[in-house]
Design an enzyme around this catalytic site. Sequence first.
Site, mmCIF file in Angstrom:
data_model
loop_
_atom_site.group_PDB
_atom_site.id
_atom_site.type_symbol
_atom_site.label_atom_id
_atom_site.label_comp_id
_atom_site.label_asym_id
_atom_site.label_seq_id
_atom_site.Cartn_x
_atom_site.Cartn_y
_atom_site.Cartn_z
ATOM 1 N N LYS A 68 -37.756 14.225 -1.620
ATOM 2 C CA LYS A 68 -37.486 15.641 -1.887
ATOM 3 C C LYS A 68 -36.196 15.836 -2.688
ATOM 4 O O LYS A 68 -36.145 16.641 -3.624
ATOM 5 C CB LYS A 68 -37.413 16.377 -0.548
ATOM 6 C CG LYS A 68 -37.482 17.863 -0.612
ATOM 7 C CD LYS A 68 -37.999 18.470 0.681
ATOM 8 C CE LYS A 68 -37.272 17.950 1.909
ATOM 9 N NZ LYS A 68 -35.877 18.391 1.983
ATOM 10 N N ARG A 144 -38.125 26.032 7.707
ATOM 11 C CA ARG A 144 -38.581 24.850 8.433
ATOM 12 C C ARG A 144 -39.583 25.194 9.530
ATOM 13 O O ARG A 144 -40.318 24.332 9.984
ATOM 14 C CB ARG A 144 -37.381 24.130 9.075
ATOM 15 C CG ARG A 144 -36.428 23.492 8.084
ATOM 16 C CD ARG A 144 -35.326 22.754 8.808
ATOM 17 N NE ARG A 144 -34.329 22.240 7.883
ATOM 18 C CZ ARG A 144 -34.414 21.088 7.248
ATOM 19 N NH1 ARG A 144 -35.457 20.309 7.457
ATOM 20 N NH2 ARG A 144 -33.471 20.688 6.429
ATOM 21 N N ARG A 220 -38.696 12.256 14.229
ATOM 22 C CA ARG A 220 -38.436 13.232 13.173
ATOM 23 C C ARG A 220 -39.720 13.565 12.398
ATOM 24 O O ARG A 220 -39.960 14.723 12.028
ATOM 25 C CB ARG A 220 -37.369 12.701 12.214
ATOM 26 C CG ARG A 220 -35.982 12.612 12.854
ATOM 27 C CD ARG A 220 -35.040 11.760 12.015
ATOM 28 N NE ARG A 220 -34.698 12.381 10.747
ATOM 29 C CZ ARG A 220 -34.103 11.741 9.749
ATOM 30 N NH1 ARG A 220 -33.805 10.447 9.873
ATOM 31 N NH2 ARG A 220 -33.814 12.365 8.635
#
Length: 293
Positions: A68, A144, A220
């Site tokens: 990203k 998010r 994660r």
Amino acid sequence: MPSGVIRNPWACLTALLVLSTTLQAMRENFDGEGHNKKYMNASDSVTFLSKPLGPLHIIIAGAPASGKGTQCELIVEKFGVVHISTGDLLRAQVEEETELGKKADKYMKAGVLVPDDLMINIVLARLAQEDCQTKGWLLDGFPRTGAQAEALQNAGIVATHFVLLDVPDDILVERCVGRRSDPETGKIYHLKFNPPPKDPELQRRLVHRTDDTEEAMWKRIAMYHDNVGAVLPYYQAVSKTFDGQNNRHAIASDIATFLSKPHGPSHISFAGAPASDKGTQCTSQRGMFCERK
């Protein structure tokens, strides 16, 4: 008065002069086959209608180690939008000692996540600044959560494009475990895929993050999938998924093509005098851009 008698010869003469001027303009602007010599032709109109309108409002999403950061750099370089990373944004607010920054600092020092409502207000304040209004913006990893996406929607913040980088989970783990960062420059290297320069001083200062372990990475990734699954429905109409395993420049080229397209559905109005060829143009553009109404 009998029909056929001219009531106002001066009005009639004026109308004839207007008609004559119009016909003369048509002769000057069109060739013998009816092609417009002064304005755009059918091919030009496709180019015109294919251009994006207004500043780009981009959201990019991807799991940790999906590439990203690299794509953000390339998007900013090509399109000149303002890159907004929530981490950088929080640090800037704290350094500037703004009211929002002071509130966020308390949570950051306590080692807990900044609450959604505070984070959203910080992002909204940044998006309202002049550079974002004129250049457009690139939101990096925000929203998010579904709650953050809904809050942006309620605040009237509309994305023109949603870029999603897709990389298989096992590849993400491999990328992450071998990742090293340079605290001085902020650059991120990978021992296998993007080795650091053979500079002893640089290699001595490289840092391996404590959460860049295989165990931590799987946690994660699981959290990321939950979050992005809640965010995507808000941007389904403007989103596109890209294969994050491809070469970085190939990915950047595909993203640039996506960002260069018009934002959302096409809403086009054709105007022209009778016999101006509107019908032909509507037919030629309809299949490419929209349904005729």
